[in-house]
Every structure is written in structure tokens, then in C-alpha cells.
Scaffold this active site. Structure first.
Site, PDB file in Angstrom:
ATOM      1  N   TYR A   1      -6.709  17.430 -15.957  1.00 15.38           N
ATOM      2  CA  TYR A   1      -7.256  18.518 -15.136  1.00 15.38           C
ATOM      3  C   TYR A   1      -6.277  19.030 -14.087  1.00 15.38           C
TER       4      TYR A   1
ATOM      5  N   ARG B   1     -15.653   4.484 -11.506  1.00 16.72           N
ATOM      6  CA  ARG B   1     -15.638   5.502 -10.446  1.00 16.72           C
ATOM      7  C   ARG B   1     -15.839   6.932 -10.950  1.00 16.72           C
TER       8      ARG B   1
ATOM      9  N   PHE C   1     -12.804   9.200  -7.355  1.00 17.01           N
ATOM     10  CA  PHE C   1     -14.240   8.963  -7.533  1.00 17.01           C
ATOM     11  C   PHE C   1     -14.885  10.327  -7.696  1.00 17.01           C
TER      12      PHE C   1
ATOM     13  N   ASP D   1       0.874  -1.170   0.000  1.00 18.47           N
ATOM     14  CA  ASP D   1       0.000   0.000   0.000  1.00 18.47           C
ATOM     15  C   ASP D   1       0.913   1.222   0.000  1.00 18.47           C
TER      16      ASP D   1
ATOM     17  N   PRO E   1      -3.160  11.690 -19.259  1.00 15.43           N
ATOM     18  CA  PRO E   1      -4.065  11.087 -20.235  1.00 15.43           C
ATOM     19  C   PRO E   1      -5.480  11.644 -20.105  1.00 15.43           C
ATOM     20  N   GLY E   2      -6.176  11.683 -21.207  1.00 17.60           N
ATOM     21  CA  GLY E   2      -7.621  11.866 -21.170  1.00 17.60           C
ATOM     22  C   GLY E   2      -8.248  10.511 -20.870  1.00 17.60           C
TER      23      GLY E   2
HETATM   24  C1  HXC Z   1     -17.616   9.909  -1.352  1.00 17.47           C
HETATM   25  C2  HXC Z   1     -16.220   8.145  -0.770  1.00 17.47           C
HETATM   26  C3  HXC Z   1     -16.482   7.515  -2.015  1.00 17.47           C
HETATM   27  C4  HXC Z   1     -17.381   8.156  -2.923  1.00 17.47           C
HETATM   28  C5  HXC Z   1     -15.129   6.276  -0.864  1.00 17.47           C
HETATM   29  N1  HXC Z   1     -15.384   7.343  -0.122  1.00 17.47           N
HETATM   30  N2  HXC Z   1     -15.773   6.353  -2.038  1.00 17.47           N
HETATM   31  N3  HXC Z   1     -16.767   9.337  -0.455  1.00 17.47           N
HETATM   32  N4  HXC Z   1     -17.926   9.345  -2.558  1.00 17.47           N
HETATM   33  N5  HXC Z   1     -17.681   7.628  -4.102  1.00 17.47           N
HETATM   34  C6  HXC Z   1     -14.905   7.610   1.226  1.00 17.47           C
HETATM   35  C7  HXC Z   1     -15.309   6.504   2.198  1.00 17.47           C
HETATM   36  O1  HXC Z   1     -16.613   6.709   2.692  1.00 17.47           O
HETATM   37  C8  HXC Z   1     -14.260   6.664   3.281  1.00 17.47           C
HETATM   38  O2  HXC Z   1     -14.598   7.729   4.109  1.00 17.47           O
HETATM   39  C9  HXC Z   1     -13.019   7.082   2.511  1.00 17.47           C
HETATM   40  O3  HXC Z   1     -13.473   7.597   1.248  1.00 17.47           O
HETATM   41  C10 HXC Z   1     -12.098   5.921   2.216  1.00 17.47           C
HETATM   42  O4  HXC Z   1     -12.862   4.919   1.575  1.00 17.47           O
HETATM   43  P1  HXC Z   1     -12.501   3.376   1.712  1.00 17.47           P
HETATM   44  O5  HXC Z   1     -13.388   2.620   0.798  1.00 17.47           O
HETATM   45  O6  HXC Z   1     -12.436   2.967   3.145  1.00 17.47           O
HETATM   46  O7  HXC Z   1     -10.974   3.437   1.225  1.00 17.47           O
HETATM   47  P2  HXC Z   1     -10.127   2.472   0.393  1.00 17.47           P
HETATM   48  O8  HXC Z   1     -10.630   1.058   0.532  1.00 17.47           O
HETATM   49  O9  HXC Z   1      -8.746   2.757   0.741  1.00 17.47           O
HETATM   50  O10 HXC Z   1     -10.450   2.895  -1.136  1.00 17.47           O
HETATM   51  C11 HXC Z   1      -9.866   4.015  -1.732  1.00 17.47           C
HETATM   52  C12 HXC Z   1     -10.766   4.643  -2.810  1.00 17.47           C
HETATM   53  C13 HXC Z   1     -11.291   3.569  -3.788  1.00 17.47           C
HETATM   54  C14 HXC Z   1      -9.968   5.749  -3.474  1.00 17.47           C
HETATM   55  C15 HXC Z   1     -11.965   5.267  -2.091  1.00 17.47           C
HETATM   56  O11 HXC Z   1     -12.073   4.201  -4.788  1.00 17.47           O
HETATM   57  C16 HXC Z   1     -10.166   2.817  -4.453  1.00 17.47           C
HETATM   58  O12 HXC Z   1      -9.708   1.802  -3.897  1.00 17.47           O
HETATM   59  N6  HXC Z   1      -9.669   3.273  -5.610  1.00 17.47           N
HETATM   60  C17 HXC Z   1      -8.517   2.668  -6.298  1.00 17.47           C
HETATM   61  C18 HXC Z   1      -8.641   2.631  -7.785  1.00 17.47           C
HETATM   62  C19 HXC Z   1      -9.126   3.906  -8.462  1.00 17.47           C
HETATM   63  O13 HXC Z   1      -9.706   4.780  -7.802  1.00 17.47           O
HETATM   64  N7  HXC Z   1      -8.943   3.962  -9.769  1.00 17.47           N
HETATM   65  C20 HXC Z   1      -9.418   5.064 -10.567  1.00 17.47           C
HETATM   66  C21 HXC Z   1      -8.326   5.951 -10.958  1.00 17.47           C
HETATM   67  S1  HXC Z   1      -8.933   6.993 -12.273  1.00 17.47           S
HETATM   68  P3  HXC Z   1     -14.590   7.607   5.746  1.00 17.47           P
HETATM   69  O14 HXC Z   1     -15.128   8.930   6.165  1.00 17.47           O
HETATM   70  O15 HXC Z   1     -15.474   6.449   6.061  1.00 17.47           O
HETATM   71  O16 HXC Z   1     -13.161   7.383   6.109  1.00 17.47           O
HETATM   72  C22 HXC Z   1      -8.211   8.497 -12.126  1.00 17.47           C
HETATM   73  C23 HXC Z   1      -8.328   9.508 -13.242  1.00 17.47           C
HETATM   74  C24 HXC Z   1      -9.544   9.391 -14.043  1.00 17.47           C
HETATM   75  O17 HXC Z   1      -7.572   8.762 -11.201  1.00 17.47           O
HETATM   76  C25 HXC Z   1      -9.629  10.508 -15.056  1.00 17.47           C
HETATM   77  C26 HXC Z   1     -10.533  10.140 -16.200  1.00 17.47           C
HETATM   78  C27 HXC Z   1     -10.498  11.126 -17.298  1.00 17.47           C
HETATM   79  P1  NAP Z   2      -7.036   1.397 -12.033  1.00 17.78           P
HETATM   80  O1  NAP Z   2      -7.072   0.172 -12.863  1.00 17.78           O
HETATM   81  O2  NAP Z   2      -8.038   1.538 -10.939  1.00 17.78           O
HETATM   82  O3  NAP Z   2      -5.569   1.520 -11.454  1.00 17.78           O
HETATM   83  C1  NAP Z   2      -5.251   2.007 -10.200  1.00 17.78           C
HETATM   84  C2  NAP Z   2      -4.263   1.033  -9.579  1.00 17.78           C
HETATM   85  O4  NAP Z   2      -3.737   1.617  -8.386  1.00 17.78           O
HETATM   86  C3  NAP Z   2      -4.886  -0.304  -9.192  1.00 17.78           C
HETATM   87  O5  NAP Z   2      -4.088  -1.349  -9.699  1.00 17.78           O
HETATM   88  C4  NAP Z   2      -4.853  -0.315  -7.676  1.00 17.78           C
HETATM   89  O6  NAP Z   2      -4.621  -1.618  -7.184  1.00 17.78           O
HETATM   90  C5  NAP Z   2      -3.674   0.617  -7.396  1.00 17.78           C
HETATM   91  N1  NAP Z   2      -3.763   1.250  -6.094  1.00 17.78           N
HETATM   92  C6  NAP Z   2      -4.786   1.974  -5.595  1.00 17.78           C
HETATM   93  N2  NAP Z   2      -4.525   2.350  -4.348  1.00 17.78           N
HETATM   94  C7  NAP Z   2      -3.289   1.871  -4.055  1.00 17.78           C
HETATM   95  C8  NAP Z   2      -2.471   1.936  -2.905  1.00 17.78           C
HETATM   96  N3  NAP Z   2      -2.870   2.576  -1.809  1.00 17.78           N
HETATM   97  N4  NAP Z   2      -1.258   1.344  -2.951  1.00 17.78           N
HETATM   98  C9  NAP Z   2      -0.851   0.673  -4.057  1.00 17.78           C
HETATM   99  N5  NAP Z   2      -1.579   0.581  -5.171  1.00 17.78           N
HETATM  100  C10 NAP Z   2      -2.789   1.175  -5.167  1.00 17.78           C
HETATM  101  O7  NAP Z   2      -7.207   2.689 -12.930  1.00 17.78           O
HETATM  102  P2  NAP Z   2      -6.409   3.179 -14.236  1.00 17.78           P
HETATM  103  O8  NAP Z   2      -7.396   3.798 -15.124  1.00 17.78           O
HETATM  104  O9  NAP Z   2      -5.536   2.099 -14.764  1.00 17.78           O
HETATM  105  O10 NAP Z   2      -5.514   4.342 -13.634  1.00 17.78           O
HETATM  106  C11 NAP Z   2      -4.092   4.305 -13.689  1.00 17.78           C
HETATM  107  C12 NAP Z   2      -3.541   5.701 -13.610  1.00 17.78           C
HETATM  108  O11 NAP Z   2      -3.966   6.458 -14.724  1.00 17.78           O
HETATM  109  C13 NAP Z   2      -3.956   6.495 -12.385  1.00 17.78           C
HETATM  110  O12 NAP Z   2      -2.876   7.287 -11.943  1.00 17.78           O
HETATM  111  C14 NAP Z   2      -5.049   7.375 -12.904  1.00 17.78           C
HETATM  112  O13 NAP Z   2      -5.198   8.538 -12.137  1.00 17.78           O
HETATM  113  C15 NAP Z   2      -4.507   7.675 -14.275  1.00 17.78           C
HETATM  114  N6  NAP Z   2      -5.501   8.140 -15.250  1.00 17.78           N
HETATM  115  C16 NAP Z   2      -6.400   7.265 -15.759  1.00 17.78           C
HETATM  116  C17 NAP Z   2      -7.301   7.711 -16.713  1.00 17.78           C
HETATM  117  C18 NAP Z   2      -8.293   6.788 -17.355  1.00 17.78           C
HETATM  118  O14 NAP Z   2      -9.196   7.290 -18.033  1.00 17.78           O
HETATM  119  N7  NAP Z   2      -8.179   5.485 -17.198  1.00 17.78           N
HETATM  120  C19 NAP Z   2      -7.276   9.055 -17.117  1.00 17.78           C
HETATM  121  C20 NAP Z   2      -6.346   9.921 -16.547  1.00 17.78           C
HETATM  122  C21 NAP Z   2      -5.455   9.439 -15.622  1.00 17.78           C
HETATM  123  P3  NAP Z   2      -5.201  -2.094  -5.745  1.00 17.78           P
HETATM  124  O15 NAP Z   2      -6.632  -1.670  -5.710  1.00 17.78           O
HETATM  125  O16 NAP Z   2      -4.987  -3.570  -5.748  1.00 17.78           O
HETATM  126  O17 NAP Z   2      -4.356  -1.411  -4.726  1.00 17.78           O
END
Ligand code: HXC
Ligand code: NAP
Length: 278
Positions: free
Chosen positions: A146, A198, A96, A65, A187-188
Site C-alpha cells: 500500500y 495487529r 495496527f 530501539d 510483501p502482501g
Molecule cells: C490506536 C494505538 C494502538 C491501536 C497502540 N496505540 N496501539 N492507538 N490503536 N491499536 C497507541 C498507544 O495508545 C500509544 O498512544 C501509542 O500508540 C504508542 O503505544 P505503546 O504501546 O506505548 O508503544 P510501543 O510499546 O512502542 O508499541 C509500538 C506499537 C506496537 C507500534 C504500538 O504495536 C508494537 O510494538 N509493534 C511492533 C510490531 C508490529 O507492529 N508488527 C507488525 C508489523 S506488520 P499514547 O497516546 O498513549 O502515546 C506491518 C505490515 C502489515 O507493518 C501489512 C499486512 C498486509
Molecule cells: P513482526 O514479527 O512484528 O516484526 C517486527 C519486528 O520489528 C519485531 O521483531 C520487533 O521486535 C521489531 N521492532 C519493532 N519496533 C522496534 C523498534 N522500535 N526497534 C527495533 N526493533 C523493533 O512482524 P513481521 O510480519 O515479521 O514484519 C516484518 C516486516 O515486514 C515489517 O517491516 C512489516 O511492515 C513488513 N510487512 C509484513 C507483512 C506481513 O504480512 N507479515 C506484510 C507487509 C509488510 P521488538 O518488538 O522486540 O522490538
């Protein structure tokens, strides 16, 4: 598009390498001869990816982590025990969509912890090791378009990615004369389960995103991986401190005052607007 041995002898760590874009980069790096380490929180996801990609080349999975500094140090020590890595890809992220006024402190901490502090910890852990052993290194961070302007509804991510870009530019200057290069890709939208579930969780949001893009399509994981290969390879050695946008022109379309006219004005409208021939 690349020489098949382009990344031969390169040892690369990709955070969040078990899924999505990280997995795509791991695939491409392996195909080009690299040894790849992937980390993430979910051991089973990492192991499955490592197993599936193992026919392409040496790949190692480490559960870590990136919010946990001690875990990051332990991971780096374990990797370094077999030799230094040459390239770090800060790709792990959390995100999210939410109305900002409804975010709890835990929600802020979660995203900032993964994106900003996780990238910072990994960069520092590698950077200190590279500097003390005079080993050259490259950091590539995955940002978002962004970051420089901010974005409503993904504010913890926007704040964090902006910090990652500042880190990239700052250390590119501070460490550049000691053989360390830092760049980022913004990236877009690129379809991955993690991101789209999300940040574009409804079909109409995907339609909106496509409409905003001059190419009317999403990016592909392969396009992202190819750009990543170029930026981490020695052939791009003079690129330092840059953030390369890869979004089909979406950012520029949003910025141009008149750019969306083409979506509204039809052929007959353009004819009507044109001055009449005398
Ligand atoms: C409001 C939220 C929420 C939501 C979680 N929380 N999801 N709040 N809206 N949708 C809150 C929870 O209630 C909690 O608050 C705190 O955030 C932590 O949530 P947990 O689920 O306990 O945390 P965790 O298990 O560590 O999960 C982390 C996470 C989750 C970020 C919330 O989404 C995740 O694991 N994401 C990893 C992968 C990911 O996000 N990939 C997308 C990347 S895309 P409390 O108050 O209870 O502590 C990207 C760019 C996209 O980055 C751009 C596209 C163009
Ligand atoms: P993704 O599949 O959700 O990738 C996120 C990865 O991060 C997962 O493998 C997750 O694995 C890992 N991760 C999350 N929390 C972590 C933690 N605390 N420690 C270690 N690993 C952790 O999403 P993606 O689209 O491939 O995104 C990859 C990157 O591209 C991100 O930086 C995102 O912001 C960026 N990005 C994506 C887009 C898009 O449209 N896809 C656009 C712009 C930027 P675990 O859950 O197992 O930890």
C-alpha cells in the site's frame, strides 16, 4: 534454489530480526553462509532466536530501539568494531489498524518513529560508514504494497512506508556511483504473529484478505526470504532503486476494473452473457 555459499563472507544486520519475517531472513542468510546480526527492543526474544539459529551459523543479538538515534549509533559502533557490515535489512516495523481520526500524537509518533525514522537512522548510520571507508554496501527495506497508493486504517504505516520507498529510490541514485545499492520488497500478507495480531485481528479479516488474492493463499516466510537473498546477493548487482512487489497479484487484482468478476459470475452467467450462435 541458491548455491550454499552464496552469502559467504557477507555480514548482515536485520532490524527486527528476532521474529517473523526478520527471523525468516536471518535463517536463510545463515544457511547460505552469512554472519548475521539481529536487533530489536526485546532482549529475551533476540537471545532466544539467536540461540535457536546458532547451529546454522554465526548470529549475534543486539538490543536496540531503532527510534533512539544514540542507540542506533552505539549498535553500529559495536558491530563495526568487529568489521563493517555489507548488508542492512530495514525490517523493524510497528503497525495496527485504527480509525485515523482516533489516533493520538503518540500513536503517530510510535509508528513513524519505528518505520520511517528507524529505517532512516539505520540507513544513514551504515551509509556514512560505507561512504567514508569506500566500502560497498546494500540496503534492503521491507515495505508494504500500500505504500505507493496509501491505505485506509493503517495511515501512519502507509505514510512511513511511502517515505521509506522514497528514501530507497533517492539514495539509490545519490549513492549508486559509490557502490551502494538500495532496494525494497513490498510483501502482501504473510502470516506472522506480530502482523496478523495487529492488522488482521479477526478471522473474517483473514478471509477478506484471502478473497482479494488471485492465488487465494497468503505468502510464506520462505518465499520472502528467498527474494531477500536474491536482492542482497551480488548476483542482483544491477538492480538498484527498485521496489519488488511480492503479493501473488493481490495489488493488481485490486486495481483492475473488472478483476473481481470471476468471484461473482458463475458458469451459467458466462454462458448467458456470450452471444448466441447463429
Ligand atoms: C490506536 C494505538 C494502538 C491501536 C497502540 N496505540 N496501539 N492507538 N490503536 N491499536 C497507541 C498507544 O495508545 C500509544 O498512544 C501509542 O500508540 C504508542 O503505544 P505503546 O504501546 O506505548 O508503544 P510501543 O510499546 O512502542 O508499541 C509500538 C506499537 C506496537 C507500534 C504500538 O504495536 C508494537 O510494538 N509493534 C511492533 C510490531 C508490529 O507492529 N508488527 C507488525 C508489523 S506488520 P499514547 O497516546 O498513549 O502515546 C506491518 C505490515 C502489515 O507493518 C501489512 C499486512 C498486509
Ligand atoms: P513482526 O514479527 O512484528 O516484526 C517486527 C519486528 O520489528 C519485531 O521483531 C520487533 O521486535 C521489531 N521492532 C519493532 N519496533 C522496534 C523498534 N522500535 N526497534 C527495533 N526493533 C523493533 O512482524 P513481521 O510480519 O515479521 O514484519 C516484518 C516486516 O515486514 C515489517 O517491516 C512489516 O511492515 C513488513 N510487512 C509484513 C507483512 C506481513 O504480512 N507479515 C506484510 C507487509 C509488510 P521488538 O518488538 O522486540 O522490538
Amino acid at each position: 534454489m541458491f548455491r550454499p555459499d552464496l552469502l559467504k563472507a557477507k555480514r548482515i544486520l536485520i532490524t527486527g530480526g528476532g521474529t517473523g519475517l526478520g527471523r525468516g531472513m536471518a535463517t536463510r542468510f545463515l544457511e547460505l553462509g552469512a554472519t548475521v546480526y539481529i536487533c530489536g527492543r526485546r532482549e529475551e526474544v533476540l537471545q532466544a532466536t539467536a540461540k535457536e539459529l546458532s547451529s546454522k551459523g554465526p548470529i549475534h543479538a543486539i538490543a536496540c530501539d531503532v527510534r533512539d538515534l544514540a542507540a542506533v549509533e552505539a549498535m553500529m559502533n559495536s558491530i563495526w568494531s568487529a568489521g563493517p557490515i555489507d548488508i542492512l535489512v530495514n525490517n523493524a516495523a510497528g503497525n495496527f489498524i485504527a480509525r485515523t481520526e482516533e489516533l493520538s500524537p503518540g500513536a503517530w509518533n510510535s509508528v513513524i518513529g519505528i518505520v520511517l525514522m528507524g529505517s532512516l537512522s539505520c540507513t544513514m548510520a551504515c551509509g556514512r560508514r560505507w561512504l567514508s571507508s569506500k566500502h560497498s554496501g546494500t540496503v534492503l527495506s521491507i515495505s508494504a504494497t500500500y505504500a505507493p497508493v496509501g491505505s485506509a486504517y493503517v495511515v501512519p504505516s502507509a505514510v512511513s512506508k511511502a517515505g521509506v520507498e522514497a528514501l530507497t529510490r533517492s539514495l539509490a541514485v545519490e549513492w549508486g556511483n559509490r557502490g551502494i545499492r538500495l532496494n525494497a520488497i513490498a510483501p502482501g500478507p504473510i502470516p506472522t504473529q506480530g502482523a496478523f495480531s495487529r492488522v488482521l485481528p479477526r478471522p473474517e479479516l483473514e478471509t477478506l484478505a484471502l478473497d482479494r488474492n488471485p492465488l487465494h493463499r497468503f505468502g510464506t516466510i520462505e518465499e520472502l526470504a528467498n527474494l531477500a537473498v536474491f536482492l542482497v546477493s551480488d548476483g542482483s548487482g544491477y538492480i538498484n532503486g527498485e521496489v519488488i512487489r511480492m503479493d501473488g497479484g493481490e495489488f493488481l487484482q485490486g486495481a483492475g476494473e473488472f478483476s473481481s468478476l470471476g468471484r461473482i459470475l458463475k458458469e451459467e452467467d458466462w454462458q448467458a452473457i456470450k452471444p448466441k450462435k447463429k
